[in-house]
Structure formats: structure tokens, C-alpha cells
Design a protein around this motif. Structure first.
Motif, short mmCIF file in Angstrom:
data_model
loop_
_atom_site.label_atom_id
_atom_site.label_comp_id
_atom_site.label_asym_id
_atom_site.label_seq_id
_atom_site.Cartn_x
_atom_site.Cartn_y
_atom_site.Cartn_z
N PHE A 11 48.04 49.54 47.37
CA PHE A 11 47.01 49.15 48.74
C PHE A 11 47.66 47.92 49.28
N LYS A 12 48.04 48.25 50.48
CA LYS A 12 48.66 47.08 51.39
C LYS A 12 49.62 46.22 50.62
N SER A 13 49.40 44.95 50.22
CA SER A 13 50.61 44.18 49.86
C SER A 13 50.59 44.20 48.24
N PHE A 14 49.38 44.99 47.71
CA PHE A 14 49.17 45.03 46.15
C PHE A 14 49.94 46.33 45.75
N GLY A 31 44.47 30.90 48.19
CA GLY A 31 45.81 31.23 48.24
C GLY A 31 46.40 31.10 49.73
N PRO A 32 47.70 30.83 49.75
CA PRO A 32 48.26 30.48 51.22
C PRO A 32 48.01 31.59 52.45
N ASN A 33 48.26 31.26 53.38
CA ASN A 33 48.08 32.27 54.64
C ASN A 33 48.89 33.30 54.15
N LYS A 37 44.58 37.79 50.20
CA LYS A 37 43.37 37.36 50.10
C LYS A 37 42.48 38.63 50.84
N SER A 38 42.66 38.71 52.07
CA SER A 38 41.89 39.80 52.93
C SER A 38 42.22 40.93 52.44
N ASN A 39 43.23 41.20 52.12
CA ASN A 39 43.42 42.68 51.70
C ASN A 39 42.68 42.89 50.31
N MET A 56 40.03 48.20 59.27
CA MET A 56 41.06 48.07 57.99
C MET A 56 42.17 47.31 58.51
N ARG A 57 42.20 46.78 59.75
CA ARG A 57 43.41 46.19 60.33
C ARG A 57 44.61 47.16 60.33
N ALA A 58 44.48 48.41 60.84
CA ALA A 58 45.74 49.26 60.68
C ALA A 58 45.54 49.95 61.69
N GLU A 62 47.25 55.69 56.96
CA GLU A 62 48.30 55.49 55.98
C GLU A 62 48.95 54.37 56.14
N ASP A 63 48.48 53.28 57.22
CA ASP A 63 49.04 51.99 56.94
C ASP A 63 48.46 51.17 55.60
N VAL A 64 47.70 51.65 55.27
CA VAL A 64 47.07 50.83 53.91
C VAL A 64 47.80 51.37 52.68
N ILE A 65 48.63 52.04 52.93
CA ILE A 65 49.51 52.28 51.63
C ILE A 65 50.84 51.39 51.88
N PHE A 66 51.21 50.68 50.62
CA PHE A 66 52.13 49.85 50.51
C PHE A 66 53.35 50.15 51.15
N ASN A 67 53.94 49.53 52.18
CA ASN A 67 55.01 50.08 53.10
C ASN A 67 56.35 49.63 52.91
N GLY A 68 56.53 48.66 51.67
CA GLY A 68 57.80 48.43 50.94
C GLY A 68 58.10 47.03 51.78
N GLU A 142 33.21 39.20 57.08
CA GLU A 142 34.66 38.90 56.93
C GLU A 142 34.77 37.65 58.02
N GLN A 143 35.99 37.30 58.26
CA GLN A 143 36.70 36.38 58.98
C GLN A 143 36.05 36.58 60.72
N GLY A 144 35.58 35.90 61.06
CA GLY A 144 34.97 36.23 62.30
C GLY A 144 33.76 36.94 62.67
N THR A 892 38.24 31.11 50.97
CA THR A 892 38.20 30.06 51.80
C THR A 892 39.53 29.16 51.80
N HIS A 893 39.59 28.29 53.07
CA HIS A 893 40.73 27.17 52.67
C HIS A 893 40.21 25.68 52.38
N ASN A 894 38.91 25.96 52.33
CA ASN A 894 38.19 24.58 52.24
C ASN A 894 38.00 24.16 51.06
N1 LIG Z 1 50.87 48.37 54.06
C1 LIG Z 1 51.31 47.26 53.70
N2 LIG Z 1 52.25 47.03 52.93
C2 LIG Z 1 52.85 45.70 52.47
N3 LIG Z 1 52.41 44.54 53.17
C3 LIG Z 1 51.12 44.73 53.76
C4 LIG Z 1 50.52 46.17 54.24
N4 LIG Z 1 49.40 46.07 55.16
C5 LIG Z 1 49.67 44.40 55.28
N5 LIG Z 1 50.19 43.92 54.43
C6 LIG Z 1 50.84 42.46 54.01
O1 LIG Z 1 49.49 41.66 53.94
C7 LIG Z 1 49.80 40.46 54.34
C8 LIG Z 1 48.41 39.93 55.02
O2 LIG Z 1 47.62 39.77 53.87
P1 LIG Z 1 46.11 39.03 54.30
O3 LIG Z 1 45.56 39.48 55.77
O4 LIG Z 1 45.21 39.55 52.93
O5 LIG Z 1 46.50 37.76 53.96
P2 LIG Z 1 45.47 36.42 53.77
O6 LIG Z 1 45.95 36.06 52.46
O7 LIG Z 1 44.14 36.86 53.96
O8 LIG Z 1 45.82 35.40 54.94
P3 LIG Z 1 45.05 34.31 55.59
O9 LIG Z 1 44.60 33.50 54.78
O10 LIG Z 1 46.11 33.95 56.83
O11 LIG Z 1 43.98 35.12 56.24
C9 LIG Z 1 50.87 40.40 55.64
O12 LIG Z 1 51.76 39.74 55.22
C10 LIG Z 1 51.13 41.90 55.45
O13 LIG Z 1 52.48 42.01 55.83
#
Ligand SMILES: Nc1ncnc2c1ncn2[C@@H]1O[C@H](COP(=O)(O)OP(=O)(O)OP(=O)(O)O)[C@@H](O)[C@H]1O
Length: 931
Positions: A11-14, A31-33, A37-39, A56-58, A62-68, A142-144, A892-894
Motif C-alpha cells: 500500500f502506497k510507500s509500504f 518522521g521526516p516529510n 506517515k500520512s500513508n 486517498m490523495r490519488a 489503483e494508485d494506492v498500490i505500491f508503484n515501485g 487529517e491535515q487541514g 506531528t512535527h511538534n
Molecule cells: N503508490 C505509491 N507507491 C509508492 N510510493 C507512494 C505511492 N503513493 C504515495 N507514495 C509516496 O509516499 C510519500 C508521501 O507520504 P506521506 O504523504 O505519508 O508523507 P508524510 O510522512 O505524511 O509527509 P509530511 O510530513 O510531509 O506530511 C511520497 O514520497 C510518495 O511518493
């Protein structure tokens, strides 16, 4: 704790399977930007059924599937599993833990599983109704989004209050009920339109149908009456036919009977006429026969005379043959007697031969027996010889053993005597001493016995006393002698050496010597016995040889006798053969003679038989002659009687013939009548068939029910026909068409009724839902309104906040206006607040809602981003307070917010583009911060 873990894969970056375990209280996700985290938040929303790609910010799902990444290939499936503790039964499932899984494949296939059982999205949503959890509930901020709560239109904020009021499910159900109601009303309109059209046909066809039914009834009645008429006609015709048929049958029977009688009379006449003719010819025959019989009788008497002459000649010949027969029999008798004698002699010879032969075999057997005995004896002698030789050798061996043992005894004795100090001289002197003492004692005792005897003989006085005293003294001496004897004897016995006991013991050397001695004696005894036995056997053989010689001599003599007797037997056999030949000759003569005699006797018997036959024939001839005469007379009388009877029968015959002719005419008339009747009946049937295409017989059962006469039925028929004419033209299919239209009409009516009652039900349900929802909404709204004011003051450190229904008359549709007055400012619309103020007001509203209806868990994604230090602190204070009773996952970043958390979870991208979870200990983080 409610949310136990989330497992993310693809799922996404996982990209790799990642499990995040959540604990109670507040967990901070750091964690850093862009690390993912939001994933994590997205994954939770997604698994709970989020369908909006925007949320889902997509662009597409299908964009939620890890795209490499640069180094990794894209995956084909995304899978997220949420594990929720359900001990308190917040979810309507009777299990302590619920796992929810969502899977999506690149080809678009997707599935939801609750505790590994596939479910529909609708079912999944219903599971979370009014729990505060769900795609649009307030458990995930969520944010915002927190700002949006305030910046949205007043109507769009309602979801917060509805979820808190627990009316989401009512709203969904109410919506469903509304949709159903609309559908139902639509259906009703359609049904009513159709029903109107159907009604028109219904009324028209109803009238036509009633007319057609009356028409059909008349038709059917006419048909029935016509059938009845036809049936009555048929029945009358049938009756006439039956009557005429019966009459015809009777006439035919009479005709047949009379014809039979005529035939009988004709037969009788014919037969009797023939008989008379026959009898007349028989009469002539009898007369001829009587004449023939007279001639035959004469012929018989001549023949008998001739045969008697021939018999006398044959008798002379028989006497001659009998005399010859006697002479031959005498000769045969002589030869027979001679032959018997010879046979007797031969038998004697043979008996003697048999006896001598038996003697010879007996002698031969005896000689053989003697030979056998001699052989057996010789075998026994040889066996005994061998045994004796072996015994001799045993005796030599035993002698040798004895010698060795004797030497051994002597040397052992010497050694023993030497070792024990045995002295022969001392032993001999002690032996001598014992003998001496015992002799002395014997003499002394004999003397005392003498003294006592004397005293007994003499008797009393002083002497007796003296004598007894002397005896006592003497007996005392003897006692001393015995004591000495005892002492000496002991000394003597002590001279016996001890080792002798050993020698004499059963297993000692002396016993062994004695054993060998015994064995040698036994061997010698056996050798002696063998010798005696051999001698006896040799004598026996000698006697047997003598016997054999004697037997052989007798045998020779017997054999000579056999030869002599055999010669005599041959001679007797020759004589017997001669006698046999003579006997055969005589028997041949006798046979020839007997045959000739037999022939003559037979000849005589034949002649006598012929005479007897001729005499019998003559007797029979006489009898027949008498009978024939009698029959001749009877015949003449019979011919006269018959002729008279024939004349009477001929008169009767004429009468019967004229009667039969009259009946014949009557039968013809009946046949014509019946044929006419048959034609009429057939016409009735065929006319009926032509007219109605049915068989009249199908209605035969009706005939029994017809009670009225033909005239009454005809009247009725006329009146029904009149009624039919008055009905006029009809639509013949009207009743069927009406029935169909009626079915449809009834069905539609039923449908309309059902729809009406469904509509009423739905209106009632909607009304109930509305009332209940309004009530619940107002309760929640009022409570949140109060709490919101308090929470606002806590977060802002003073000020005032207000909620207002935009349309209080329409509670379930009304928007909710928010008014906020931060400390020192004027109460104004929230759109005029700063970003931070908006966030804090939103947080206030969120926490106020939690107070009324806490969400089992809550994810807050950077809702503190816009807050300054002072507001952050107040926010953290409130959060920590809520964290004691609810589970919070905060992104949080705080750092201040982080310090409020009890658990920290880090999200990193050690490998570029691939998120990973690490646990961070709070102390480390604090230390890092300090450094
Ligand atoms: N389908 C996908 N496959 C691979 N990576 C993805 C996919 N969708 C999103 N990502 C990656 O996930 C990252 C965004 O993650 P996320 O929004 O959770 O970050 P965050 O830790 O919440 O950052 P911030 O602190 O800036 O909000 C981006 O680098 C994006 O490329």
C-alpha cells in the motif's frame, strides 16, 4: 484500547509487509516529510471503506498500490489489515477481536474480509455506523481537515453532530425509506394508469359476457332437450327391435325343431325301408345256408372214417419203436455202470496221489525247518564265541586294574600304619590280655554260681550268711575284673588306626577293590554259561542232521509211489475213453429211435385232432342249422311288422311339412321388419353425429333420468328456442375475454392495495425515524454546544463560543453556524478568525464532540501544525487528559505534542521510496533533543 494493529503490504510507500502495533493512550507517529506517515492514516481510512480517490490523495484507486522505485518493481496488490479489540462489544460482532482486511489488485478486483469472511462494502459500513469510526466520522482528523470543519458550509458540518448523536444509521435508513417511498409512489401512479384502461374493457366485456352466457345456457338447454328426444326415440326403436328379435328367435327355434322332427321321420322311413329290403334279402340267404349245411355234414362223416383207419396203422409203428428204445436203454445202463466203477478207481488213485504229495511237501518243509534251526544255532554259537572272547579280554583288563589297586592298597596301608604309629605286637599283647581277663572272670563267676546253688540246696544257718558274705566279696572282685577288662579293651580298640575308616568307607579304595572283584566273578560266570550253551547247541545240531537224513529217505520212497500211481491212472483213463465212445454210439441210436417214435406219436395226435375238429364242426353245424331256422321265422315276422309302422309315419310327415312352410314365411317377414328397424337406428346415430359431431352413446346415461313424455319435452324445446331468438347477436368469446380482463383487473387492484399499504408503512417509518433522529440530534447538539463553549474557553484561556442552528424548524436539514470570540475580541463569525484560531476552535469542537460521544480511537494528522507555543501547550494538556480514557494516534512535527505521547513510533525511508516502521524509546528521543 481499541485499535490494536494495522498491517500494511503493497500500500502506497509500504512495499514490504509492515505491522504497526498501537498501544493505549497517546501514540505519536514521527518522521521526516514524505516518509509515509500520512500513508498510515490513508491505509486506515482505506481499509474502513474509503471510496473517494480524492480523499486517498490519488487519481484513481489503483494508485494506492505500491508503484515501485528506482530499484524496486511495482506490486500488483495492496493489502491492509486492521485489528480491533472488541471486548466491550462496540462492534456488533460476538468476538473479542475483529480483523478487517481490504485487498485491491491492479486489474481492479477488490475484496473486503471481516474475520477472514468476505463481506460487501455496505455490510462493512453498517458495522461501523454510529461508532465514531468510519470514512466520514470524526475518528480520523487529517491535515487541514480540522480547518475545513470551520470553513465548510454550515450544512456540511452536520456529520460531526449526526455521528455524535448516533443517527447516521437512521439517516441512511431514512434515506433508503425515502427512496423506497418515491419508488412506491411512482409504481402506484403506473398501476393506476393501467388500471384505468383495463377498467374500460372490463365493463364492456362484463355485459357481453353475461349475454353470451345466457345464449350459451339456451344453446346448451336446446342441445340437452334434443338429446333427450333422440334418446327417447332410440329407446323406443331399440325396444321394438328387441321384441321382434325375440319373436324371430322363437320362430326360428320352432322351425329348427320341426325341421329336425321332419328329418327324423324321413330318416326313420329311409332306415326302415332299407331294413325291410335287407331283411328280405337276408331271408333268401338263410334258405340257401340251410341247404349248404346238409351237404357239409355228409362230407364230415366221410373224412372221420378215413382218419380213423390211418390212426390204426400209426399205432402199430409206435409199438415197434418203443421195443427198440428199451433194448438201447439197457445197453446204455451197462456202459454207465462200468464207467462209474472206473471213475471210482480213478478217484482213489487221485486221493492217494494228493496225500503222498502232501506228505512230500510236509517232509520238505520239515527238512527246511531243520536246516533253519541248524543255521540259527550256528549263528548263536558264533555270537556266544565272540562274546566269550570279549569277556576274556574284559577279565584281563579287570585283572590288571585289580593288580594296580592291590599294590596301591598295600602301599597306602604301609604308609598309614607308619604314619599312625601302629604296633602289631602291642595290639596282639592287649588282645591276649583281654582274653585272659575275660577267662578269669568267667571262671570266677562260674565259681560264685556254684556257691549260690550249694547254699540254696543246703539252706539256712550261719553258713548261709558266711556264704553270702563270701559271694559279695567275690562279686566285688569280679566287678574290679570287669573294670580292668573295660580299660584294657579300650586300650585295644585305641590301637585301631583311624585311616582304616577312610579305607573302608563306601567310596574308599577297599570298596573299589571289592567292586572289581565282583565284576571279575560276573565275567567268569558269564563265560562259563556261554560255554555250556555252545555245547548244548552243538548237540542239538547233531540231532537235527540225523533227522534230516531220515526225512530225505522217506521223501525218496514217497516219490517212487507217485510214479507208480500215475501209470495206473493213465491205464484207467484209457478204459474210460473206450467206454465213452460206446456210450455216445448208443445214445445216437436212442436219439434217432426217439425221434421216429415222436414223429409217429405226433402223426397220431394230428389225426386224432382232425377227427375232433371234424366232430366239433359237425356239432356246431347242427347248432347253427337250428339257429338259422329260428332266425328265418323271426325275419318273416319282422318284415310284416315294419311294413305296417312305415305307413303310419308317412301320414305324420305330410302334416309337419305343411306347418314348417307356414313358419318359414313368418321368419322372412320378421327379418324384413328388423332390417328396417336397424336402418332407422343407424340413421338416428349418423344424423346425430352429423349434427353435433358427437356420438349419441356418450349421452346414454341421461336416458335413465328422463322422466317427462316426448310431448312435454317438445314443448320445452319450442319455448327455449323462442328465448334464444330474442337474445339476438352475441360475442361468443366474451366470457373468456372477460375472465382474462378480470384476472388482470383483480391483480392490478391487489397490487395497488399492496403499494398503498407499503407507502403508508414507509411514511410511518420515515416519520418515526425523523422524530427519533430529531430527538437524538437535539440531545447531542445541545450537549456539544455546552461542552464546546467550555472547551473553547480552556483552549483559548478565556473567550466565548457559540453554536446556532441555521433553520431550527428543520432540524434534520439545518446547517450549524459557529460563532467564536477569542479572549479580548468581539464575537464574530469564524471566517474572520486567523488560521491558528480556526484550528484551535476546530480542535475545541472536536474535543467537545469526544466528550459527548467518545470515538474508540482517534487519529490526528498534524492538526497542531498551525498552533503557536502557548496554544500547543493548552492543546497538549487537553489531549493528555483525553488520552487517559481514549486511544489517540497523533502525527506531528511538534516536540511539545510529542512530549504528551506515551509511545513513539518512527516512520523512515532507509531504502529510498520504501517506508519502514521503527519503535523509538521516549528517553532516547529526549536525550537526542537535549544534545
Ligand atoms: N503508490 C505509491 N507507491 C509508492 N510510493 C507512494 C505511492 N503513493 C504515495 N507514495 C509516496 O509516499 C510519500 C508521501 O507520504 P506521506 O504523504 O505519508 O508523507 P508524510 O510522512 O505524511 O509527509 P509530511 O510530513 O510531509 O506530511 C511520497 O514520497 C510518495 O511518493
Amino acid at each position: 484500547m481499541f485499535l490494536k494493529s494495522v498491517e500494511i503490504m503493497g500500500f502506497k510507500s509500504f512495499a514490504d509487509r509492515t505491522r504497526i502495533e498501537f498501544s493505549e493512550g497517546i501514540s505519536a507517529l514521527l518522521g521526516p516529510n514524505g516518509c509515509g506517515k500520512s500513508n498510515v492514516v490513508d491505509s486506515v481510512k482505506w481499509v474502513l471503506g474509503e471510496q473517494s480517490t480524492k480523499n486517498m490523495r490519488a487519481e484513481k484507486m489503483e494508485d494506492v498500490i505500491f508503484n515501485g522505485t528506482e530499484t524496486r518493481k511495482a506490486l500488483n496488490v495492496a493489502e491492509v489489515t486492521l485489528t480491533i479489540a472488541n471486548e466491550e462489544g462496540i462492534l456488533d460482532l460476538d468476538v473479542p477481536e475483529v480483523s478487517i482486511k481490504r485487498r485491491l489488485f491492479r486489474n481492479g478486483e477488490s475484496e473486503y474480509l471481516v474475520n477472514n469472511t468476505p463481506v460487501k462494502l455496505k455490510e462493512l459500513r453498517e458495522l461501523f455506523f454510529d461508532t465514531g469510526i468510519g470514512k466520514s466520522a470524526y475518528s480520523i482528523m487529517e491535515q487541514g481537515k480540522i480547518d475545513q470543519v470551520l470553513s465548510n458550509k454550515p450544512e456540511e458540518r452536520r456529520y460531526l453532530f449526526e455521528e455524535a448523536a448516533g443517527i447516521t444509521k437512521f439517516k441512511v435508513r431514512g434515506g433508503e425509506a425515502d427512496r423506497k417511498l418515491a419508488r412506491t409512489e411512482e409504481n402506484m401512479v403506473q398501476v393506476e394508469n393501467i388500471l384505468r384502461e383495463v377498467r374500460r374493457s372490463y365493463d364492456t366485456l362484463k355485459k357481453q359476457s353475461e349475454k353470451t352466457l345466457e345464449y350459451r345456457e339456451c344453446k346448451s338447454r336446446i342441445f340437452e332437450l334434443e338429446i333427450d328426444l333422440q334418446l327417447l326415440r332410440l329407446s323406443s326403436l331399440n325396444e321394438t327391435r328387441t321384441h321382434k328379435t325375440e319373436k324371430l328367435r322363437e320362430k326360428k327355434e320352432l322351425y329348427t325343431r320341426l325341421s329336425g322332427e321332419i328329418e327324423g321321420i324321413n330318416g326313420f322311413l329311409q332306415e326302415n325301408q332299407g331294413q325291410v329290403t335287407h331283411m328280405e334279402s337276408e331271408l333268401v340267404e338263410f334258405q340257401k345256408k340251410l341247404y349248404g349245411m346238409g351237404l357239409e355234414k355228409e362230407n364230415h362223416e366221410n373224412q372221420i372214417r378215413l382218419f380213423k383207419e390211418q390212426i390204426s396203422e400209426v399205432e402199430t409203428s409206435i409199438s415197434s419203436f418203443k421195443a427198440k428204445e428199451k433194448a438201447i436203454n439197457d445197453k446204455i445202463g451197462q456202459i454207465g455202470a462200468n464207467r462209474e466203477k472206473k471213475v471210482e478207481t480213478l478217484k482213489d488213485y487221485n486221493d492217494r496221489l494228493e496225500e503222498i504229495t502232501r506228505n512230500i511237501s510236509r517232509l520238505e518243509e520239515t527238512i527246511a525247518g531243520c536246516d533253519n534251526s541248524i543255521k540259527k544255532n550256528e549263528e548263536e554259537i558264533s555270537g556266544l564265541d565272540n562274546e566269550s572272547i570279549s569277556l576274556e579280554s574284559d577279565r584281563d583288563k579287570l585283572g590288571e586294574d585289580l593288580r594296580v589297586l592291590t599294590d596301591d592298597i598295600v602301599s597306602q596301608l604301609d604308609k598309614g600304619l607308619r604314619e599312625t604309629g601302629f604296633s602289631r605286637s602291642r595290639r596282639e599283647s592287649l588282645e591276649e590280655r583281654v582274653r585272659e581277663i575275660s577267662a578269669t572272670s568267667r571262671v570266677q563267676i562260674a565259681g560264685r554260681i556254684q556257691i549260690i546253688n550249694d547254699a540254696l540246696r543246703v539252706g539256712g544257718g550261719k553258713d548261709l550268711k558266711k556264704m553270702l558274705e563270701s559271694c559279695v566279696t567275690l562279686l566285688g572282685d569280679s566287678r574290679d575284673s570287669f573294670a580292668e577288662l573295660e580299660k584294657v579293651f579300650k586300650e585295644y580298640t585305641d590301637t585301631n588306626p583311624d585311616f582304616l575308616d577312610e579305607f573302608l568307607a563306601p567310596e574308599g579304595i577297599i570298596t573299589r577293590k571289592r567292586d572289581i572283584d565282583n565284576r571279575i566273578s560276573a565275567v567268569l560266570e558269564k563265560v562259563k554259561l556261554n560255554r555250556e550253551r555252545i555245547k548244548n547247541l552243538q548237540n542239538e545240531n547233531k540231532a537235527l542232521l540225523q533227522k534230516i537224513d531220515d526225512y530225505k529217505q522217506s521223501l525218496e520212497e514217497q516219490k517212487v509211489s507217485v510214479a507208480t500211481i500215475k501209470t495206473q491212472v493213465d491205464a484207467v483213463n484209457d478204459s474210460l475213453k473206450v467206454l465213452e465212445r460206446e456210450m455216445e454210439e448208443q445214445q445216437a441210436y436212442l436219439k434217432d429211435n426217439t425221434e421216429e417214435l415222436k414223429k409217429e406219436i405226433e402223426k397220431k395226435a394230428v389225426l386224432e385232432g382232425k377227427i375232433a375238429d371234424l366232430e366239433e364242426d359237425g356239432r356246431k353245424l347242427e347248432e347253427e342249422k337250428v339257429k338259422t331256422k329260428k332266425a328265418l321265422e323271426d325275419l318273416e315276422k319282422g318284415i310284416n311288422d315294419k311294413n305296417k309302422k312305415l305307413q303310419g309315419e308317412q301320414v305324420e310327415l305330410k302334416k309337419k311339412i305343411s306347418r314348417v312352410n307356414a313358419i318359414q314365411e313368418e321368419i322372412s317377414r320378421f327379418n324384413i321388419d328388423l332390417a328396417q328397424l336397424e336402418t332407422e337406428i343407424q340413421n338416428l346415430y349418423s344424423n346425430f353425429r352429423d349434427k353435433y359431431s358427437r356420438e349419441l352413446d356418450e349421452y346414454s346415461a341421461r336416458s335413465e333420468k328422463i322422466e317427462e313424455p316426448v310431448s312435454a319435452i317438445k314443448d320445452k324445446l319450442d319455448s327455449v328456442k323462442l328465448r334464444l331468438r330474442s337474445i339476438g347477436q352475441v360475442n361468443l368469446m366474451a366470457p373468456e375475454e372477460f375472465s382474462e380482463v378480470k384476472d388482470r383487473y383483480d391483480f392490478l387492484n391487489g397490487q395497488l392495495e399492496d403499494l398503498k399499504s407499503a407507502r403508508d408503512n414507509l411514511i410511518e417509518v420515515t416519520r418515526e425515524i425523523k422524530t427519533e433522529s430529531e430527538k437524538l440530534f437535539m440531545q447531542a447538539y445541545t450537549a456539544i454546544r455546552k461542552e464546546f463553549h467550555e472547551m473553547f474557553r480552556r483552549l483559548f484561556g478565556g473567550g466565548r463560543a457559540e453554536l446556532k442552528l441555521v433553520d431550527p424548524d428543520n432540524i434534520l436539514e439545518s446547517g450549524i453556524e459557529i460563532y467564536a470570540q477569542p479572549p479580548g475580541k468581539k464575537l464574530e463569525n469564524i471566517s474572520l478568525l486567523s488560521g491558528g484560531e480556526k484550528s484551535l476552535t476546530g480542535v475545541g469542537l472536536l474535543f467537545a464532540t469526544y466528550l459527548i460521544k467518545p470515538s474508540p480511537f482517534c487519529i490526528l494528522d498534524e492538526i497542531d501544525a498551525a498552533l503557536d507555543e502557548a496554544n500547543i501547550q493548552r492543546f497538549v494538556n487537553v489531549l493528555v487528559e483525553f488520552g487517559r480514557t481514549s486511544q489517540f494516534i497523533v502525527i506531528t512535527h511538534n516536540k511539545k505534542t510529542v512530549t504528551g505521547a506515551s509511545t513513539l513510533l518512527g516512520v523512515t525511508m532507509q531504502e529510498s521510496g520504501v517506508s519502514k516502521i521503527i519503535s523509538i524509546r521516549l528517553e532516547d528521543e529526549v536525550e537526542n533533543e537535549n544534545s
